[in-house]
Design an enzyme around this catalytic site. Structure first.
Site, PDB file in Angstrom:
ATOM      1  N   MET A 144      -9.106   7.921  -0.183  1.00 24.41           N
ATOM      2  CA  MET A 144     -10.042   8.534   1.174  1.00 24.41           C
ATOM      3  C   MET A 144     -10.414   9.714   0.758  1.00 24.41           C
ATOM      4  O   MET A 144      -9.613  10.638   0.398  1.00 24.41           O
ATOM      5  CB  MET A 144      -8.893   8.416   2.115  1.00 24.41           C
ATOM      6  CG  MET A 144      -8.361   6.910   2.662  1.00 24.41           C
ATOM      7  SD  MET A 144      -7.376   7.045   4.056  1.00 24.41           S
ATOM      8  CE  MET A 144      -6.796   5.728   4.021  1.00 24.41           C
ATOM      9  N   HIS A 158      -8.387   0.827  -3.926  1.00 25.10           N
ATOM     10  CA  HIS A 158      -9.463   0.612  -2.844  1.00 25.10           C
ATOM     11  C   HIS A 158     -10.035   2.064  -2.556  1.00 25.10           C
ATOM     12  O   HIS A 158      -9.389   2.819  -1.943  1.00 25.10           O
ATOM     13  CB  HIS A 158      -8.643   0.039  -1.696  1.00 25.10           C
ATOM     14  CG  HIS A 158      -9.160   0.176  -0.031  1.00 25.10           C
ATOM     15  ND1 HIS A 158      -8.570  -0.149   0.954  1.00 25.10           N
ATOM     16  CD2 HIS A 158     -10.553  -0.087  -0.037  1.00 25.10           C
ATOM     17  CE1 HIS A 158      -9.407  -0.489   1.846  1.00 25.10           C
ATOM     18  NE2 HIS A 158     -10.654  -0.174   1.197  1.00 25.10           N
ATOM     19  N   HIS A 169      -1.163  -1.519  -4.262  1.00 31.29           N
ATOM     20  CA  HIS A 169      -2.538  -1.059  -3.598  1.00 31.29           C
ATOM     21  C   HIS A 169      -2.464   0.358  -3.404  1.00 31.29           C
ATOM     22  O   HIS A 169      -1.561   1.047  -2.555  1.00 31.29           O
ATOM     23  CB  HIS A 169      -2.516  -1.705  -2.193  1.00 31.29           C
ATOM     24  CG  HIS A 169      -3.818  -1.711  -1.626  1.00 31.29           C
ATOM     25  ND1 HIS A 169      -4.818  -2.522  -1.625  1.00 31.29           N
ATOM     26  CD2 HIS A 169      -4.238  -0.890  -0.349  1.00 31.29           C
ATOM     27  CE1 HIS A 169      -5.819  -2.328  -1.098  1.00 31.29           C
ATOM     28  NE2 HIS A 169      -5.600  -1.071  -0.042  1.00 31.29           N
ATOM     29  N   ASP A 215      -4.767   3.444  -1.779  1.00 29.29           N
ATOM     30  CA  ASP A 215      -5.978   3.884  -0.847  1.00 29.29           C
ATOM     31  C   ASP A 215      -6.289   5.120  -1.108  1.00 29.29           C
ATOM     32  O   ASP A 215      -5.684   6.267  -1.062  1.00 29.29           O
ATOM     33  CB  ASP A 215      -5.031   3.724   0.489  1.00 29.29           C
ATOM     34  CG  ASP A 215      -5.210   2.217   1.177  1.00 29.29           C
ATOM     35  OD1 ASP A 215      -5.980   1.448   0.705  1.00 29.29           O
ATOM     36  OD2 ASP A 215      -4.029   1.855   1.340  1.00 29.29           O
ATOM     37  N   SER A 229       0.746  -1.105  -0.042  1.00 25.27           N
ATOM     38  CA  SER A 229      -0.092  -0.127  -0.066  1.00 25.27           C
ATOM     39  C   SER A 229       0.971   1.241   0.104  1.00 25.27           C
ATOM     40  O   SER A 229       1.430   1.577   1.006  1.00 25.27           O
ATOM     41  CB  SER A 229      -0.908   0.034   1.243  1.00 25.27           C
ATOM     42  OG  SER A 229      -1.477   1.415   1.515  1.00 25.27           O
ATOM     43  N   MET A 266     -11.053  -5.992   5.754  1.00 22.36           N
ATOM     44  CA  MET A 266     -10.167  -4.965   6.382  1.00 22.36           C
ATOM     45  C   MET A 266      -9.723  -5.529   7.904  1.00 22.36           C
ATOM     46  O   MET A 266     -10.463  -6.077   8.458  1.00 22.36           O
ATOM     47  CB  MET A 266     -11.032  -3.708   6.943  1.00 22.36           C
ATOM     48  CG  MET A 266     -11.190  -2.737   5.794  1.00 22.36           C
ATOM     49  SD  MET A 266      -9.717  -2.244   4.413  1.00 22.36           S
ATOM     50  CE  MET A 266      -8.753  -1.302   5.775  1.00 22.36           C
ATOM     51  N   ASP A 290      -6.085  -6.364   4.270  1.00 21.43           N
ATOM     52  CA  ASP A 290      -5.534  -5.247   4.415  1.00 21.43           C
ATOM     53  C   ASP A 290      -5.592  -4.457   5.640  1.00 21.43           C
ATOM     54  O   ASP A 290      -6.719  -4.213   6.269  1.00 21.43           O
ATOM     55  CB  ASP A 290      -6.456  -4.154   3.147  1.00 21.43           C
ATOM     56  CG  ASP A 290      -5.879  -2.857   3.063  1.00 21.43           C
ATOM     57  OD1 ASP A 290      -5.016  -2.553   3.734  1.00 21.43           O
ATOM     58  OD2 ASP A 290      -6.618  -1.903   2.605  1.00 21.43           O
ATOM     59  N   MET A 338     -12.127   4.026  -0.570  1.00 21.76           N
ATOM     60  CA  MET A 338     -12.727   4.468   0.840  1.00 21.76           C
ATOM     61  C   MET A 338     -13.473   5.707   0.722  1.00 21.76           C
ATOM     62  O   MET A 338     -12.984   6.823   1.283  1.00 21.76           O
ATOM     63  CB  MET A 338     -11.732   4.239   2.002  1.00 21.76           C
ATOM     64  CG  MET A 338     -11.294   2.942   2.379  1.00 21.76           C
ATOM     65  SD  MET A 338      -9.763   3.009   3.334  1.00 21.76           S
ATOM     66  CE  MET A 338      -8.541   3.259   1.776  1.00 21.76           C
TER      67      MET A 338
HETATM   68  C1  DX5 Z   1      -6.136   1.639   5.940  1.00 18.27           C
HETATM   69  C2  DX5 Z   1      -5.870   1.359   4.295  1.00 18.27           C
HETATM   70  C3  DX5 Z   1      -4.450   0.243   4.367  1.00 18.27           C
HETATM   71  C4  DX5 Z   1      -3.406   0.858   4.959  1.00 18.27           C
HETATM   72  C5  DX5 Z   1      -2.428  -0.448   5.239  1.00 18.27           C
HETATM   73  O1  DX5 Z   1      -7.356   2.266   5.587  1.00 18.27           O
HETATM   74  O2  DX5 Z   1      -6.713   0.887   3.288  1.00 18.27           O
HETATM   75  O3  DX5 Z   1      -4.289  -0.230   3.101  1.00 18.27           O
HETATM   76  O4  DX5 Z   1      -2.668   1.641   4.166  1.00 18.27           O
HETATM   77  O5  DX5 Z   1      -1.467   0.031   5.966  1.00 18.27           O
HETATM   78  P1  DX5 Z   1      -0.678  -0.936   6.952  1.00 18.27           P
HETATM   79  O6  DX5 Z   1      -0.188  -1.822   6.243  1.00 18.27           O
HETATM   80  O7  DX5 Z   1       0.357  -0.091   7.531  1.00 18.27           O
HETATM   81  O8  DX5 Z   1      -1.747  -1.168   7.962  1.00 18.27           O
HETATM   82 ZN    ZN Z   2      -6.469  -0.414   1.532  1.00 19.64          ZN
END
Ligand code: DX5
Ligand code: ZN
Length: 220
Positions: A36, A65, A32, A34, A7, A136, A174, A67
């Site tokens: 948000m 991903h 990956h 993320d 990620s 998650m 994840d 969110m």
């Molecule tokens: C959290 C994300 C994850 C996160 C994982 O909301 O979806 O992908 O970045 O990071 P680590 O491996 O540091 O928990």
């Molecule tokens: Zn993620």
């Protein structure tokens, strides 16, 4: 096949292209990404222009991903920006079936995600329509949190269901995964591992190789 999806939330954003090139060279299977929106989760991260720029710099598989509260508004834009798979949360607003259809029509792989408090039963009727289910391991929104152990029971439950109704479905996990707990998560039945902090904090190449060495022991 077991796959590693680092990620980039934990990467150095000032050197993002280099960071992605490093995980590619080291043998990571996907990136990956993320996304948000500050509404669905209390944090803001990466958006469409970053995916577009990275797409020009890398031929890796982009595992996006989302969110975000209203995926229907943005699925097409992320598809055009260069996503290979798009994962939406079952908890987001709007109609999950419609989101799945939008991702499919855009020609991308379909992922469906559930947060730690959402039961696997929330996926009833949707698993068959997905290429990947993302569980998650932490509350979405931040990297660097601790994996919630009850999620391993959800992985086992989902693996049992997928074995019966959709054996080729990927099970991605994840959040909070480290070199110390990844074997428990693989043993529970996951086959795609997202790792942020445990890849990008420190020696990135060594971390990717260490994950891949563990995967090699599994022979699946
Ligand atoms: C959290 C994300 C994850 C996160 C994982 O909301 O979806 O992908 O970045 O990071 P680590 O491996 O540091 O928990
Ligand atoms: Zn993620």
């Amino acid at each position: 096949m077991l796959k590693l999806a680092p990620s980039i939330l934990a990467a150095d954003f000032a050197r993002l292209g280099d960071e992605v090139a490093t995980i590619d060279r080291a043998g990571a299977d996907m990136v990956h990404i993320d996304v948000m929106d500050g509404v669905f989760v209390p944090n803001i991260s990466i958006g469409i222009p970053v995916v577009q720029s990275l797409r020009k710099a890398s031929s890796m598989v982009f595992d996006v991903h989302l969110m975000i509260q209203d995926p229907a508004k943005y699925i097409q834009a992320f598809a055009e920006a260069g996503a290979d798979s798009i994962t939406v949360h079952a908890e987001a607003s709007g109609d999950l079936g419609e989101h799945i259809g939008m991702i499919r029509r855009a020609g991308k792989k379909v992922g469906i995600c559930i947060s730690p408090d959402t039961p696997v039963s929330a996926l009833d009727g949707y698993i068959e329509k997905a290429d990947m289910i993302l569980l998650m391991g932490v509350q979405p929104g931040f990297g660097g949190q601790h994996y919630m152990p009850h999620v391993s029971d959800k992985i086992r439950e989902l693996r049992g269901i997928c074995d019966k109704i959709h054996p080729s479905c990927d099970i991605e996990v994840d959040g909070g995964i480290t070199l110390d707990n990844v074997e428990d998560i693989l043993d529970a039945g996951a086959n795609v591992i997202v790792a942020g902090s445990s890849v990008f904090k420190g020696d990135v190449t060594a971390h990717v190789k260490a994950y891949k060495e563990i995967f090699a022991k599994y022979g699946r």
